[in-house]
Design an enzyme around this catalytic site. Structure first.
Site, PDB file in Angstrom:
ATOM      1  N   CYS A 196      13.727  11.519   6.234  1.00 26.35           N
ATOM      2  CA  CYS A 196      13.657  11.179   7.654  1.00 26.35           C
ATOM      3  C   CYS A 196      15.041  11.238   8.301  1.00 26.35           C
ATOM      4  CB  CYS A 196      13.030   9.807   7.854  1.00 26.35           C
ATOM      5  SG  CYS A 196      13.858   8.477   6.961  1.00 26.35           S
ATOM      6  N   GLU A 244       9.554   2.577  10.825  1.00 23.44           N
ATOM      7  CA  GLU A 244      10.582   3.584  10.555  1.00 23.44           C
ATOM      8  C   GLU A 244       9.889   4.934  10.527  1.00 23.44           C
ATOM      9  OE1 GLU A 244      13.390   5.433   7.163  1.00 23.44           O
ATOM     10  OE2 GLU A 244      12.957   3.289   6.940  1.00 23.44           O
ATOM     11  N   LYS A 248       0.881  -1.166   0.000  1.00 23.60           N
ATOM     12  CA  LYS A 248       0.000   0.000   0.000  1.00 23.60           C
ATOM     13  C   LYS A 248       0.924   1.223   0.000  1.00 23.60           C
ATOM     14  CE  LYS A 248      -2.499   3.510   1.670  1.00 23.60           C
ATOM     15  NZ  LYS A 248      -1.935   4.861   1.911  1.00 23.60           N
TER      16      LYS A 248
END
Length: 463
Positions: free
Chosen positions: A265, A231, A157
């Site tokens: 990130c 994460e 997804k």
């Protein structure tokens, strides 16, 4: 239109992709196919799994140009950089393919008279991968390829911002000859994603995204006793020691802060500089940022594209303005970047000095083109400030004294520690975080652990 998903391009605000969301019946059919296909796939020789994954990598490499154009339009990365993500995907996938023999090999125990003992690694079953838009291929490949190599089936997804990336994975594996049902794609609403996680046919969830979304994933899986890899965010620091090579430090740290418009990130979001080299470092950093060209992502001359959406740009703009009101000094003149305007996803890069940890920009994830630079007087002060965060994904230190640098790195609360580099994932090293940066591990030989379950064989041999 509740059953439709639109991707609005940050380049010009146009609707770039429209996809129909999966129905409950389609989700159940996908789960059933994944479960059935996985049983056969698990019995396929590892050599065949490796060959299929390698062919998928080669498909990506052959289609890098169109993939780069799609990344550019879906999430706004400048076209000159966008197709480079295929190279990163290939590097990571090839490492995991090569490492799979060792990582998945049975563990044989020392000889014990009268007994045979060993541990095998079995696939967990159906793996749901929920991937983000910022590095749409690099984040997804971390889980998809090792999951398939280990004998699992995968349901992907992807973010509503980057649905074509999911479909390209599907095309790559189809071209590579992966059996039907082993890898499937679903375009889902938030509620349907929750339902997928809660399905009894899902055996592991690999999620990359924000801390609030990660908490929702964890809550959705609560009570199911399945593995969940998270994460999440980062507020990654860099420390420039007095003995650092300032040219290398400035070029590396600033690129780590502003590449992909800061939407990483593990991007550098705060920099601490020893007072003896502070002024020189800031001067070099400002000179580098002033050379950036903010523009449309489809312009080959653009080096800094828009943020993914207007709301993201407004969030960062508010952080900057609030910090300035609290005493921070803006080092970049926004008028040098004429496309930067409120109410658009286009935002000028900014360096803030005279910052401290009372300011949101120094403790709250920005995920945009801004970095605060703070003066420190010692290694001890720098380490304390670097650890003063709710996050712990990566931390970087720039020094010519490697031994001292390693000693300082051992004091840092982080998943990955760099010396003289930043914002990079070596696939041979474990990718993991501490605190609110998440839980679990991808990449390296350790990245297979969560995607398999150990099975012990304890055999008594009879005379």
């Amino acid at each position: 239109m509740t059953n439709m998903q639109q991707t609005i391009s940050p380049v010009d605000g146009s609707v770039y992709v429209t996809r129909q969301l999966a129905t409950a019946a389609e989700i159940q059919q996908t789960l059933a196919q994944a479960s059935n296909a996985q049983k056969h796939w698990a019995n396929t020789e590892l050599s065949e799994r490796k060959a299929i994954c390698l062919k998928a990598v080669e498909w990506f490499e052959a289609n890098r140009d169109v993939i780069g154009e799609e990344i550019c339009w879906q999430m706004g990365r400048p076209i000159r950089f966008a197709k480079g993500e295929v190279g990163g995907l290939a590097e990571r996938a090839r490492f995991m393919i090569e490492a799979s023999e060792t990582a998945l090999a049975p563990i044989t125990l020392p000889e014990k008279p009268g007994f045979t003992r060993y541990i095998t690694r079995e696939p967990v079953g159906v793996v749901a991968v929920i991937a983000p838009w910022n590095y749409p291929y690099l984040t997804a490949v971390n889980s998809i390829v090792p999951a398939l190599l280990a004998g699992n089936s995968v349901i992907l997804k992807h973010s509503a911002q980057t649905p074509l990336c999911a479909e390209r994975f599907q095309a790559a594996f189809q071209a590579a000859g992966l059996p039907e049902g082993v890898f499937q794609v679903l375009h889902l609403s938030h509620d349907s994603t929750t339902a997928l996680i809660q399905s009894a046919q899902v055996d592991y969830v690999a999620f990359t995204g924000s801390v609030p979304a990660g908490a929702h994933v964890e809550q959705a899986a609560a009570g199911r006793f399945i593995g969940v890899g998270l994460e999440l965010g980062g507020k990654d620091p860099a420390y420039i020691r007095a003995d650092a090579n300032l040219d290398v430090a400035a070029e590396t740290a600033i690129d780590g802060a502003f590449f992909n418009s800061g939407q990483s990130c593990c991007g550098i979001e705060r920099i601490y500089v020893h007072e003896s080299v502070y002024d020189a470092f800031v001067e070099k950093a400002v000179a580098i940022v002033n050379q950036y060209r903010l523009g449309r992502s489809d312009d080959p001359e653009t080096t800094l594209g828009p943020l993914v959406r207007t709301s993201a740009a407004e969030f960062v703009r508010e952080q900057i303005q609030e910090a300035i009101a609290q005493g921070a000094v803006a080092q970049i003149d926004e008028t040098r970047f004429p496309l930067s305007k409120p109410g658009t996803p286009y935002l000028a890069p900014q360096i803030l000095t005279q910052v401290d940890h009372t300011m949101r920009v120094m403790h709250e994830e920005s995920f945009g083109p801004v970095v605060g630079i703070m003066k420190v007087s010692s290694d001890e002060e720098a380490i304390a400030l670097m650890n003063d965060s709710d996050f712990g994904l990566t931390a970087s230190l720039f020094t010519q004294d490697i031994e001292r640098g390693i000693a300082l790195g051992e004091q840092l609360e982080t998943g990955t520690f760099f010396i003289n580099r930043c914002d990079y994932l070596d696939p041979g090293l474990a990718w993991t975080g501490v605190k609110q940066s998440g839980r679990g591990c991808t990449l390296s030989v350790l990245g297979f652990d969560a995607l398999t379950r150990p099975k012990s064989f304890h055999i008594k041999t009879l005379a």
